[in-house]
Motif scaffolding. Sequence first.
Motif, PDB file in Angstrom:
ATOM      1  N   GLU A   1       0.826  -1.208   0.000  1.00  8.69           N
ATOM      2  CA  GLU A   1       0.000   0.000   0.000  1.00  8.69           C
ATOM      3  C   GLU A   1       0.860   1.257   0.000  1.00  8.69           C
TER       4      GLU A   1
ATOM      5  N   GLN B   1       1.979   1.805  -3.477  1.00  8.73           N
ATOM      6  CA  GLN B   1       0.896   2.337  -4.295  1.00  8.73           C
ATOM      7  C   GLN B   1       0.645   3.812  -3.987  1.00  8.73           C
ATOM      8  N   THR B   2       0.765   4.163  -2.699  1.00  4.90           N
ATOM      9  CA  THR B   2       0.587   5.564  -2.314  1.00  4.90           C
ATOM     10  C   THR B   2       1.663   6.440  -2.937  1.00  4.90           C
TER      11      THR B   2
END
Length: 510
Positions: A312, A315-316
């Motif tokens: 995550e 992805q951020t």
Amino acid sequence: MIDNDDAPLFSIEEFIEKKLDVKGWQILIVDDEPSIHTVTKLALNSFTFADKPLNFFNAYSGAEAKELLLKESNIAVILLDVVMETDSAGLDLVDFIRNEMVNHDVRIILRTGQPGQAPEYEVIQKYDINDYKEKTELTNQKLNTVIYSALRSYRDITAINRTRIGLERIIEATSSLLQENSLRKFAEGALQQLAAMMHIDAEVVLAQSTTAFAAKSNEQVKLLACIDHGTSNTKNELLRIKIANLLESKTIPRDRMVLEQNQTFYISTVGKHELVLFLEISKDIVEFDSNILEVFCRNISVAIENIRLNDELKQTQEEIVYSICEVAETRSKETGNHVRRVALYSKLIAQKVGLSSEEAEQIFLAAPLHDVGKIGIPDKILNKPGKLDADEWEIMKTHSDIGEAVLLSSNLPIMKAASTIAAQHHENWDGTGYPRGLKGNDIHVYGRIVALADVYDALMTSRCYKPAWDIDKVNQLILEESGKKFDPNLVSLFIDNKDTFLKIHQKYTD
């Protein structure tokens, strides 16, 4: 981040060829007296251990036993005579097994009819054997006891070794979290370790069963890893639905092992997702402590959640990068696909030139920001349809310094890499580039890579000031600029992989 390609991990036929203990434990009798073979097999005729019988192999000399051991890698116990073709044939075989074959798993029981030639204390002290018996003292009952004890030791040792293999896979996965399929590798390694912990041959368990890790997120259930009868298969829709139905039940306990006939599962509530370990096995799971498995599953759940958080975070970071790029693209009237293509070209070159997976991933995330400095260039220059005059060109060139300054203020490694790329992607191998006139290896490899990727995509794409070039013309120009504008080594890699470059351009066309 998860690689869903189906891949055979191993085949059942392969196990049968290796004569794993699916049908029984393998016992090797080594003795030059045929009657000893006959009596031993009669005494052990009805013997079973862990609900499996014994399979016997026979060798009548040390030399014959060596040949057999080199072919059969899963012998559990050797009943070994000392004196055969030579007075020390049995002891020589022990030395061969332990030191040349480096096999420390097989249990070796010496049986001698001439104890004076091989005194017990001296033999045990000098050789790595597991028991020493005189043939006269081995009654039927004692022989059964000796074999039972040896098999129990062999089973535990092999279980520990397979646990180590599973741990090695998990450690390998955790050391490379940025790799595309690290989560799947981690989960598959955990499934292997779990099978070994149950004191059953891990490979046999996985070949005869369906095991999986699944997670529920936003009301959707997804298979993270699945080994379906020896094959990796995260597209098993029936299993996904079965696990989804388990999660719908409000009566099934969380954070506890649940054993129901041929199904075993554990639902973890670690983190913001529900994680499910599911096993569907064709035979009873024996000899394991459910409390230990609960601890194991809880720890694995924490590890998988950490991997997910890392994913995550990646992805951020990617979203932040592309959000910044969108601002610059809007002003320069370029498309988001330009920066995506440059990122993919750059990652491909980085992999081919031998950069680490971490560096390849870093350049993939940083390359889209190569022209972010254009945000500081006036529209009349940035989008001028014709050729820039000398003064306008000098202003345009400042986008490298602007991009470097904007990105350098961040302490994030990706932003620092992007700052280097922004500053150096217009430097030339021969020193004629800008803004600093760097030359050769003084230009960071990230800058050299993105320079080639950016030019390739710019030539292949129509812009406000030019039409797209023909592919052969693009390839020829890059070849001609080897040693001038571009690093010759990178040009060679580009030529070797130009078809892949073209596929990327076609897939992400404007």
